[in-house]
Design a protein around this motif. Structure first.
Motif, PDB file in Angstrom:
ATOM      1  N   LEU A   1     -10.800 -12.487  -5.011  1.00 39.48           N
ATOM      2  CA  LEU A   1      -9.768 -11.988  -4.822  1.00 39.48           C
ATOM      3  C   LEU A   1      -8.789 -12.714  -3.702  1.00 39.48           C
ATOM      4  CD1 LEU A   1     -10.695  -7.974  -4.602  1.00 39.48           C
ATOM      5  CD2 LEU A   1      -9.607  -9.229  -6.526  1.00 39.48           C
TER       6      LEU A   1
ATOM      7  N   ALA B   1      -6.548  -9.312  -1.316  1.00 37.57           N
ATOM      8  CA  ALA B   1      -7.107  -7.877  -1.252  1.00 37.57           C
ATOM      9  C   ALA B   1      -6.720  -7.395   0.352  1.00 37.57           C
ATOM     10  CB  ALA B   1      -8.498  -7.926  -1.430  1.00 37.57           C
TER      11      ALA B   1
ATOM     12  N   THR C   1      -3.761  -8.168  -6.747  1.00 36.85           N
ATOM     13  CA  THR C   1      -4.943  -7.788  -6.474  1.00 36.85           C
ATOM     14  C   THR C   1      -5.068  -6.772  -7.833  1.00 36.85           C
ATOM     15  OG1 THR C   1      -5.400  -7.551  -4.321  1.00 36.85           O
ATOM     16  CG2 THR C   1      -6.933  -6.430  -5.643  1.00 36.85           C
TER      17      THR C   1
ATOM     18  N   ALA D   1     -15.893  -7.798  -5.342  1.00 34.45           N
ATOM     19  CA  ALA D   1     -15.358  -7.700  -3.926  1.00 34.45           C
ATOM     20  C   ALA D   1     -15.591  -8.180  -2.596  1.00 34.45           C
ATOM     21  CB  ALA D   1     -15.771  -6.156  -3.647  1.00 34.45           C
TER      22      ALA D   1
ATOM     23  N   GLY E   1     -12.004  -6.300  -0.497  1.00 34.29           N
ATOM     24  CA  GLY E   1     -11.945  -5.642  -1.786  1.00 34.29           C
ATOM     25  C   GLY E   1     -13.100  -4.352  -1.589  1.00 34.29           C
TER      26      GLY E   1
ATOM     27  N   TRP F   1     -10.145  -1.562  -2.325  1.00 33.22           N
ATOM     28  CA  TRP F   1      -9.749  -1.420  -3.536  1.00 33.22           C
ATOM     29  C   TRP F   1     -11.182  -1.034  -4.593  1.00 33.22           C
ATOM     30  CZ3 TRP F   1      -4.939  -2.819  -4.901  1.00 33.22           C
ATOM     31  CH2 TRP F   1      -4.138  -3.523  -4.190  1.00 33.22           C
TER      32      TRP F   1
ATOM     33  N   ALA G   1     -12.305  -2.857  -7.650  1.00 32.05           N
ATOM     34  CA  ALA G   1     -13.166  -4.035  -7.348  1.00 32.05           C
ATOM     35  C   ALA G   1     -14.534  -3.759  -7.181  1.00 32.05           C
ATOM     36  CB  ALA G   1     -12.633  -4.889  -6.222  1.00 32.05           C
TER      37      ALA G   1
END
Length: 355
Positions: free
Chosen positions: A160, A163, A171, A192, A196, A200, A203
């Motif tokens: 990523l 992120a 992202t 991730a 991440g 997120w 992810a």
């Protein structure tokens, strides 16, 4: 008496941060130990995490061999992959996992004769445009890896780019590109990094690869109530003096006293890894109380304001970053990121706590 500059490493904090990463992400977690564990000592950190970490991740094969030669037996992912056939041979002999991010690395695996098989992590470029195969090529390269008798398994991965910026739509676009490029392909996934993991959920796949969060810094630059700093960079005041109003301090006279100012000289400088570019006002803690750097950081020493700390003086402990002074705050003052500061620590005495 030895010079008091030192870095303390709380390995219990490292273990707690790893446990937090695993709890938040779920699945398996490869602890990223590249660049000497972000300046924390790769072997010492790996030993602290042995039996807890699902795997380790390093940048290149020589970093992996440092861990193997120290007796670490966990799986080790080599994030840059093989630079030549000698790296592939090391992976065969020592059970290293290799990232494949370009066709030449795939051809190295296809050319192998004899020896064991290697687990490959096929890296797809979903938008960073640095390392990785194009999304449209991912399926064909996966098929070639699957057909290669020297490939023991395939994990699909991407990296990523943004992120650490919660409002950045990049992202979301990367996650969509990855899902499309890998649709229908069997095998575990890994997306991730630290940002991440923390920000997120989309992810959160089979494997995470956190780095900076393991060492107690939030990659988003925000304070954390959970992550514990592993490194504490510290020293002592060894000389004090007074400045009269109007007197300048240090190289370039960048600080000029506007009142009677008591100055503490600290054994820490940019040759130790503390950033030269921080301005006057950058926070430090002296004997547990916050104050500020004044004047320009020199190669071997820096100066702090003791005016409002009457009990402080020679022998007082100074925390440059750690539990009281966030490394993210120092990095912001220096116009950089915590990663760079942590990786740059050198020359100081290193003390490992709670091994």
């Amino acid at each position: 008496m030895s010079r008091p500059a030192r870095a303390d490493f709380d390995l219990a904090a490292l273990r707690a941060n790893y446990a937090h990463a695993k709890a938040v992400h779920g699945g398996k977690v490869a602890a990223t130990l590249k660049a000497n564990a972000y300046g924390h000592g790769a072997v010492e950190c790996a030993r602290a995490l042995a039996g807890q970490a699902d795997a380790f991740a390093v940048a290149f094969a020589q970093e992996a061999m440092e861990l193997r030669e120290a007796g670490l037996t966990e799986p080790i992912l080599v994030l840059e992959g093989a630079f030549g056939m000698d790296d592939v041979a090391l992976a065969q002999r020592h059970g290293l996992w290799l990232v494949v991010h370009q066709e030449e690395q795939l051809r190295m695996l296809e050319s192998l004769r004899g020896g064991g098989a290697v687990h490959a992590w096929l890296k797809i470029d979903t938008g960073m445009h640095r390392a990785g195969v194009a999304p449209g090529q991912a399926r064909a390269l996966w098929q070639r890896l699957a057909a290669c008798d020297k490939v023991a398994g395939i994990t699909l991965m991407t990296h990523l780019a943004s992120a650490d910026e919660p409002g950045n739509p990049m992202t979301g676009r990367q996650l969509a590109v990855f899902a499309d490029a890998t649709q229908g392909l069997p095998g575990p996934r890994s997306i991730a990094n630290s940002a991440g993991v923390l920000g997120w959920k989309g992810a959160h796949q089979d494997w995470a690869r956190p780095g900076i969060m393991l060492y107690g810094a939030d990659p988003r630059g925000t304070p954390s109530d959970v992550l514990q700093p592993v490194m504490r960079l510290a020293s002592e005041v060894f000389v004090e003096r007074w400045l009269a109003p109007g007197e300048a301090l240090g190289y370039g006279g960048s600080f000029v006293a506007d009142r009677p100012t008591r100055v503490g000289l600290v054994a820490m400088g940019y040759a130790d890894g503390y950033p030269r570019v921080v301005p006057s006002g950058t926070p430090v803690a002296v004997d547990g109380r916050l104050t500020r750097i004044i004047g320009r950081v020199a190669m071997d020493m820096l100066t702090v304001d003791l005016t409002d700390l009457p009990e402080a003086g020679p022998g007082s402990e100074v925390e440059l970053w750690g539990s009281q002074v966030s490394v993210n705050d120092v990095a912001a003052a220096a116009g950089t990121i915590a990663y760079e500061l942590l990786c740059n620590v050198k020359r100081v005495r290193r003390v490992y706590l709670h091994p």
